[in-house]
Design an enzyme around this catalytic site. Structure first.
Site, PDB file in Angstrom:
ATOM      1  N   SER A 122       9.408  15.008   7.721  1.00 29.97           N
ATOM      2  CA  SER A 122       8.293  14.568   6.891  1.00 29.97           C
ATOM      3  C   SER A 122       7.011  15.284   7.309  1.00 29.97           C
ATOM      4  CB  SER A 122       8.148  13.042   6.935  1.00 29.97           C
ATOM      5  OG  SER A 122       7.499  12.573   5.767  1.00 29.97           O
ATOM      6  N   LYS A 174     -10.397  -3.061  -6.492  1.00 28.97           N
ATOM      7  CA  LYS A 174     -10.936  -3.062  -5.129  1.00 28.97           C
ATOM      8  C   LYS A 174     -10.086  -3.899  -4.187  1.00 28.97           C
ATOM      9  CE  LYS A 174     -14.015  -1.939  -2.079  1.00 28.97           C
ATOM     10  NZ  LYS A 174     -14.093  -0.543  -1.613  1.00 28.97           N
TER      11      LYS A 174
END
Length: 297
Positions: A122, A174
């Site tokens: 990765s 948010k």
């Protein structure tokens, strides 16, 4: 007549011992700094004609020491080439991208070879892919080209103990990813789009670094791990071999022979700092919000 109360060491043995220990530590730190400056060129590096050896080990969380060291090697005309030893399962996206950029910029001006250890997956593969050559052991675990987002979920626990949490936000998204409630379908799509974009960045950079067709990389980039031998067959790795094979490859590419290796970055972090870094990496619940990672799971 006042009795002699004895010297400080007798009256305060604990404080005296602590002071002596502190003095020894200060002396050792000063001595090591002096040796580093006088014999290793100041910032932990040698002087004169040499190769650079960059070690990227463990979870990729803080890029700054590695980037600074790579940049120094890139800008030093006495450094003929750079060998990067990667033994990492990956880590957080931002730091991995910073190291990737430093490796790419260095490879633009001098030879760069990567040696993969037990795992370079990765983010560990991401930082390796801009190199001119990648050497892996047949049993190295690599690939795992993909992105994962993790977040804690505490709603069920809070319901059991009767606690509630309320957030007042300036916008609809948010509070997305709050561990105190379930994701809405719109929030899940929102995060999936972020993951998809980060994944596309990963795939594009691998295709660019390895000079591969991006469609081929997309086929390989489903998150699966490859052995070093499988990675070579698919084009993600160039050669089979260990650390010494990678060294010989760099020597051949530069034509400079047996120059010494300037190894770094110097690790100055204490045990507590390392423990905090590892805990924050393996326990996403410690984070205050969603965490995006190029890491193997």
């Amino acid at each position: 007549m006042v009795k002699n109360s004895g010297d400080f060491s007798q009256r305060h043995p604990f404080l005296f011992g602590f002071a002596v220990l502190a003095a020894v530590v200060v002396f050792m730190i000063g001595a090591m700094a002096a040796v580093r400056f006088l014999f290793l060129g100041g910032e932990g590096g040698m002087t004169g004609k040499r190769y650079g050896l960059v070690r990227i080990e463990g979870p990729i969380i803080d890029a700054e020491p590695v980037v600074e060291f790579i940049t120094g090697l890139r800008d030093d005309s006495d450094v003929a080439g750079v060998l990067i030893r990667v033994d990492s399962p990956g880590g957080v996206v931002g730091p991995a991208q910073e190291i990737h950029a430093a490796v790419k910029e260095t490879a633009a001006v001098k030879p760069v070879v990567v040696s993969m250890g037990s795992v370079a997956a990765s983010g560990g593969y991401y930082v390796a892919c801009p190199a001119h050559k990648i050497v892996a052991n047949p049993g190295t675990l690599t690939g795992s080209i993909g992105v994962i987002m993790t977040m804690g979920k505490w709603k069920e626990l809070m319901d059991r103990i009767g606690l509630t949490f309320e957030a007042i936000t300036s916008g609809e998204m948010k509070d997305a990813g709050s561990p105190y409630r379930e994701l809405t379908p719109k929030e899940r799509l929102y995060f999936q789009n972020l993951v998809d974009d980060l994944h596309d960045q990963f795939v594009t950079d691998v295709a660019d670094g390895r000079s591969m067709d991006i469609r081929k990389v997309r086929e390989l980039a489903d998150g699966r791990i490859y052995t070093g031998r499988q990675a070579r067959e698919s084009g993600l790795v160039d050669e089979m071999g260990g650390f010494e094979v990678a060294k010989d490859m760099l020597r051949a590419m530069t034509g400079k022979g047996n120059l010494p290796f300037d190894e770094g970055p110097v690790k100055d972090r204490g045990l507590l700092d390392m423990l905090i870094g590892v805990v924050s990496h393996i326990d996403p619940g410690k984070a205050t919000g969603p965490r995006f990672e190029y890491t193997v799971r």
